[in-house]
Design a protein around this motif. Structure first.
Motif, mmCIF file in Angstrom:
data_model
loop_
_atom_site.group_PDB
_atom_site.id
_atom_site.type_symbol
_atom_site.label_atom_id
_atom_site.label_comp_id
_atom_site.label_asym_id
_atom_site.label_seq_id
_atom_site.Cartn_x
_atom_site.Cartn_y
_atom_site.Cartn_z
ATOM 1 N N UNK A 194 -6.975 6.275 12.185
ATOM 2 C CA UNK A 194 -5.909 7.087 12.765
ATOM 3 C C UNK A 194 -4.573 6.358 12.845
ATOM 4 N N UNK A 195 -4.434 5.266 12.074
ATOM 5 C CA UNK A 195 -3.158 4.540 12.103
ATOM 6 C C UNK A 195 -2.117 5.308 11.285
ATOM 7 N N UNK A 196 -0.859 5.085 11.623
ATOM 8 C CA UNK A 196 0.225 5.776 10.927
ATOM 9 C C UNK A 196 1.017 4.791 10.084
ATOM 10 N N UNK A 197 1.350 5.218 8.870
ATOM 11 C CA UNK A 197 2.151 4.358 7.994
ATOM 12 C C UNK A 197 3.496 4.005 8.638
ATOM 13 N N UNK A 198 4.021 4.956 9.455
ATOM 14 C CA UNK A 198 5.337 4.733 10.063
ATOM 15 C C UNK A 198 5.320 3.612 11.094
ATOM 16 N N UNK A 199 4.117 3.219 11.557
ATOM 17 C CA UNK A 199 4.021 2.138 12.549
ATOM 18 C C UNK A 199 3.949 0.753 11.924
ATOM 19 N N UNK A 200 3.863 0.727 10.615
ATOM 20 C CA UNK A 200 3.688 -0.563 9.926
ATOM 21 C C UNK A 200 4.909 -1.462 10.142
ATOM 22 N N UNK A 201 4.700 -2.754 10.443
ATOM 23 C CA UNK A 201 5.820 -3.687 10.569
ATOM 24 C C UNK A 201 6.630 -3.727 9.273
ATOM 25 N N UNK A 202 7.957 -3.723 9.429
ATOM 26 C CA UNK A 202 8.821 -3.658 8.225
ATOM 27 C C UNK A 202 9.207 -5.038 7.714
ATOM 28 N N UNK A 204 5.341 5.446 2.157
ATOM 29 C CA UNK A 204 5.629 4.169 2.817
ATOM 30 C C UNK A 204 7.071 4.119 3.314
ATOM 31 N N UNK A 205 7.274 3.558 4.529
ATOM 32 C CA UNK A 205 8.639 3.281 4.955
ATOM 33 C C UNK A 205 9.221 2.183 4.061
ATOM 34 N N UNK A 206 10.522 2.098 4.030
ATOM 35 C CA UNK A 206 11.139 1.028 3.236
ATOM 36 C C UNK A 206 10.979 -0.285 3.998
ATOM 37 N N UNK A 207 10.590 -1.319 3.293
ATOM 38 C CA UNK A 207 10.333 -2.619 3.943
ATOM 39 C C UNK A 207 10.972 -3.726 3.117
ATOM 40 N N UNK A 208 11.016 -4.922 3.691
ATOM 41 C CA UNK A 208 11.323 -6.122 2.922
ATOM 42 C C UNK A 208 10.055 -6.602 2.237
ATOM 43 N N UNK A 209 10.091 -7.864 1.800
ATOM 44 C CA UNK A 209 8.884 -8.498 1.274
ATOM 45 C C UNK A 209 8.456 -8.001 -0.099
ATOM 46 N N UNK A 210 7.283 -8.456 -0.498
ATOM 47 C CA UNK A 210 6.735 -8.136 -1.816
ATOM 48 C C UNK A 210 5.549 -7.194 -1.646
ATOM 49 N N UNK A 224 -0.935 -9.984 9.837
ATOM 50 C CA UNK A 224 -0.340 -9.488 11.086
ATOM 51 C C UNK A 224 -0.670 -8.018 11.339
ATOM 52 N N UNK A 225 -1.146 -7.316 10.329
ATOM 53 C CA UNK A 225 -1.408 -5.880 10.500
ATOM 54 C C UNK A 225 -2.428 -5.463 9.454
ATOM 55 N N UNK A 226 -3.489 -4.797 9.865
ATOM 56 C CA UNK A 226 -4.476 -4.282 8.915
ATOM 57 C C UNK A 226 -4.567 -2.776 9.096
ATOM 58 N N UNK A 227 -3.946 -2.081 8.194
ATOM 59 C CA UNK A 227 -3.841 -0.630 8.276
ATOM 60 C C UNK A 227 -5.073 0.041 7.675
ATOM 61 N N UNK A 228 -5.724 0.900 8.444
ATOM 62 C CA UNK A 228 -6.827 1.716 7.919
ATOM 63 C C UNK A 228 -6.599 3.155 8.353
ATOM 64 N N UNK A 229 -6.379 4.015 7.374
ATOM 65 C CA UNK A 229 -6.046 5.401 7.687
ATOM 66 C C UNK A 229 -7.125 6.058 8.559
ATOM 67 N N UNK A 268 3.211 -17.098 5.754
ATOM 68 C CA UNK A 268 3.660 -15.826 5.188
ATOM 69 C C UNK A 268 2.896 -14.710 5.874
ATOM 70 N N UNK A 269 3.653 -13.719 6.345
ATOM 71 C CA UNK A 269 3.056 -12.646 7.143
ATOM 72 C C UNK A 269 2.591 -11.524 6.216
ATOM 73 N N UNK A 270 1.306 -11.206 6.348
ATOM 74 C CA UNK A 270 0.701 -10.194 5.465
ATOM 75 C C UNK A 270 0.425 -8.911 6.230
#
Lengths: 268, 268
Positions: free
Chosen positions: A69-77, A98-104, A61-66, A34-36
């Motif tokens: 300088x990461x952007x929410x729009x770059x997050x895998x959907x 947050x962008x609209x994504x699948x998953x939980x 797969x992605x660890x976002x830390x504001x 499961x991809x987190x």
């Protein structure tokens, strides 16, 4: 044994291939993880990142830390789980952006109700660790009590992380958090006041360590009310007044309030 | 080695007999023990009684406990040490009633100054254990910090009991006691409030144990001010207000005071 017996009955899959226990174990080990996507680089976020990186059946797969300088729009959907390890005040504003994504979507807060999250994403859940996290201390996740609510994926993740898992409603979770703050955050603050006082008076700040150890080891075996010692619970107002005369400011206010409450519980 | 070398020089005693190191070791092991009379059957008294009973070089010859109907007038007058393990309020009245004796009088209180004792008996001393004692928990005396003051016998007894001993003046001892009360007695009280709250809300009172363990293990390594976590130090007034809305009475008063102080320390 029962499980092995059940599974030794050949199962027929769509392919027509026969599945035995060995085959199934092999399948599980090659099942896609499961991809987190994890959001948050604070105390809880960084500990969760380390835990999720090595968790069987999951991959981070992605660890976002504001602050990086990461952007929410770059997050895998297309991740399976989006975990929000953010302060309560940040949660709502991040969900709005947050962008609209699948998953939980899963948050880890003690105090934010589940429906604050499901307003933004219907497949929502909570996974609340009843633990205190500090950046440079390892945590044994298997001993951390984890409370889940909402989408099944939170329970599955909880059970992958820890052997102490339970359901808690949003209301119950808030109460657990409150008790935790009172017992642990505020105890830590009392120790802060004591260490500051000792340092100011020329003692080593850590002079109290053996006493702290015993104080908290007692709580493994006794209700705290039975472990209570000290001048106030003995009803010794003279000592309490002598101590107050040595204090001022915030520390005096804390000493006074707690002493008065303990004196009123004293049997003398 | 130096000691052994010095002692290998034969010493001539009054008897004319030559004393070598071996002889001296033998003499020490057959030296009469110092005879202890211990007064007090409370938490500290009962632990001291057990410790003194098995302490090399000492023997407990009398353990006075008022509640067992013993009389002060029956106390042996010829002991070497009289240890008063009594509450601060009982000390003065017991000293007033005490028969005149030889030996050294020692009290174990954090808050009673040495000169309160030497008013009654010139050979006075203090031996203050910076520890919390509960009747049914064993104490490893060698790890208990012991602070001595006054007659040399207190230091000797401290060093026989523990590997953590130091001098403390009456004023310093009172300050250590104050810090201990704040950090330990009052933390225990916060845990009492949290356990009572959890029980009232239908949770197990000991739900917080893993969190308490980590909270206090952190203090082994970090200054308490750096270990501080929780909503108040994060400046999260919304959560603090939500928690307050769930509380009432004494617990609300404690939560409010500590939260306000932590909020004022918050960097946000």
């Amino acid at each position: 044994m029962l499980m092995a017996k059940l599974l030794s009955v050949p199962l027929r899959a769509l392919s027509g291939r026969r599945y035995t226990w060995d085959n199934i174990m092999h399948l599980r080990s090659t099942m896609p993880s499961k991809r987190i996507v994890l959001l948050g680089g604070g105390n809880v976020g960084s500990h969760l990142a380390r835990a999720c990186s090595s968790l069987s059946g999951y991959s981070l797969i992605w660890h976002y830390e504001r602050r990086k300088g990461m952007l929410l729009t770059d997050i895998p959907r297309d991740a399976d789980l989006y975990i929000f390890a953010l302060t309560d005040t940040a949660l709502e504003s991040v969900w709005q952006e947050m962008p609209s994504t699948g998953g939980v979507w899963i948050h880890v807060s003690g105090s934010t109700p589940l429906d604050s999250l499901t307003k933004y994403h219907a497949d929502g859940a909570v996974l609340y660790p009843l633990q205190t996290f500090s950046r440079n201390r390892d945590i044994e996740w298997k001993h951390v009590p984890l409370y889940y609510e909402g989408h099944e994926e939170a329970r599955l993740l909880a059970e992958a992380l820890s052997t102490h898992t339970a359901f808690a409603s949003s209301e119950g979770r808030r109460k657990l958090h409150l008790a935790a703050v009172l017992a642990c955050n505020y105890s830590n603050y009392l120790v802060t006041l004591a260490e500051e006082y000792l340092s100011a008076e020329g003692f080593e700040a850590k002079t109290l360590l053996p006493l702290l150890r015993e104080t908290f080891q007692k709580l493994e075996a006794l209700p705290a009310s039975e472990a209570q010692t000290g001048p106030a619970i003995r009803g010794d107002r003279t000592i309490v007044e002598q101590h107050k005369a040595l204090l001022s400011g915030d520390t005096l206010a804390v000493y006074t309030l707690l002493a008065e409450q303990l004196l009123s519980r004293s049997k003398r």
